[in-house]
Enzyme design. Structure first.
Site, PDB file in Angstrom:
ATOM      1  N   HIS A  85      38.534  -8.614  14.398  1.00  0.00           N
ATOM      2  CA  HIS A  85      37.084  -8.684  14.188  1.00  0.00           C
ATOM      3  C   HIS A  85      36.555  -7.334  13.666  1.00  0.00           C
ATOM      4  CE1 HIS A  85      32.914 -10.075  15.550  1.00  0.00           C
ATOM      5  NE2 HIS A  85      32.738  -8.783  15.324  1.00  0.00           N
ATOM      6  N   GLU A  86      36.996  -6.238  14.301  1.00  0.00           N
ATOM      7  CA  GLU A  86      36.484  -4.909  13.923  1.00  0.00           C
ATOM      8  C   GLU A  86      37.011  -4.462  12.561  1.00  0.00           C
ATOM      9  OE1 GLU A  86      34.002  -3.888  15.485  1.00  0.00           O
ATOM     10  OE2 GLU A  86      34.268  -5.231  17.178  1.00  0.00           O
TER      11      GLU A  86
ATOM     12  N   HIS B  32      35.006  -5.886   9.907  1.00  0.00           N
ATOM     13  CA  HIS B  32      33.759  -5.126   9.688  1.00  0.00           C
ATOM     14  C   HIS B  32      33.983  -3.972   8.709  1.00  0.00           C
ATOM     15  CE1 HIS B  32      30.561  -6.600  12.283  1.00  0.00           C
ATOM     16  NE2 HIS B  32      31.336  -6.618  13.349  1.00  0.00           N
TER      17      HIS B  32
HETATM   18 ZN    ZN Z   1      31.099  -7.562  15.122  1.00  0.00          ZN
END
Ligand code: ZN
Length: 188
Positions: free
Chosen positions: A149-150, A153
């Protein structure tokens, strides 16, 4: 210092992070502030884009989550996850592996929005730590999900991009509302 977390609709969230060449005192301070911000928001991860900086930098800590286990292999052997938290990853490169697993995900840039996201169960990571030392490890469980998830980003990718079309459609009103509020706040 707790930093403001930018919300969906802010153009920063779509920017790819620049590589970090050196941990300057400003970067050191940013890492400290990002950790403080993540803990204050009870998040398990935070990317630089979420505090308005387009950099290849993310911090993580899964210790606060007791009901969703994580695994960690450091130097090819299993280690205690908690001993390696918090994690600061600079310029991370990841190789996801394993069967896809579906699990709930949220994001500090999308308050109150949660959705089931399918991602590979494990991830192999090569990154620099806060001392610019090369770290290589394999993660599983919640930590593997959070790292994917990171690192998304850091490349301007958001969890809504990973949602099934039907789920994203069901959230359309909420997402549109959030995006509109963010843009209005930006326009002042
Ligand atoms: Zn996030």
């Amino acid at each position: 210092m707790i930093l403001p977390v930018v919300k969906y609709g802010h153009p920063m969230l779509r920017q790819k992070g620049a590589h970090i060449e050196k941990v300057t005192s400003a970067i050191k301070k940013l890492i400290e502030d990002m950790l403080e911000t993540m803990y204050a928001a009870a998040g398990v991860g935070l990317a630089a884009q979420q505090v308005g900086r387009a950099l290849q930098l993310t911090v993580l800590d899964v210790c606060g989550v007791k009901d969703r286990p994580s695994t960690l292999e450091w130097n090819d052997g299993p280690v205690e996850v908690t001993a390696f938290m918090p994690l600061t990853l600079i310029n991370p490169e990841i190789k996801p592996f394993g069967d896809p697993v579906t699990g709930p995900e949220g994001c500090l840039s999308f308050p109150e929005i949660y959705e089931e996201i399918t991602r590979p169960s494990g991830v192999e990571v090569s990154a620099l730590n806060e001392r610019m030392e090369r770290v290589k490890f394999k993660a599983g469980g919640l930590l593997a999900r959070a790292i994917q998830h990171e690192t998304d980003h850091l490349n301007g990718i958001l969890f809504i991009d990973r949602m099934p079309v039907v789920a994203k459609k069901a959230l359309k009103e909420q997402l549109d509302g959030l995006q509109k509020a963010t843009k209005e706040a930006l326009a002042g």
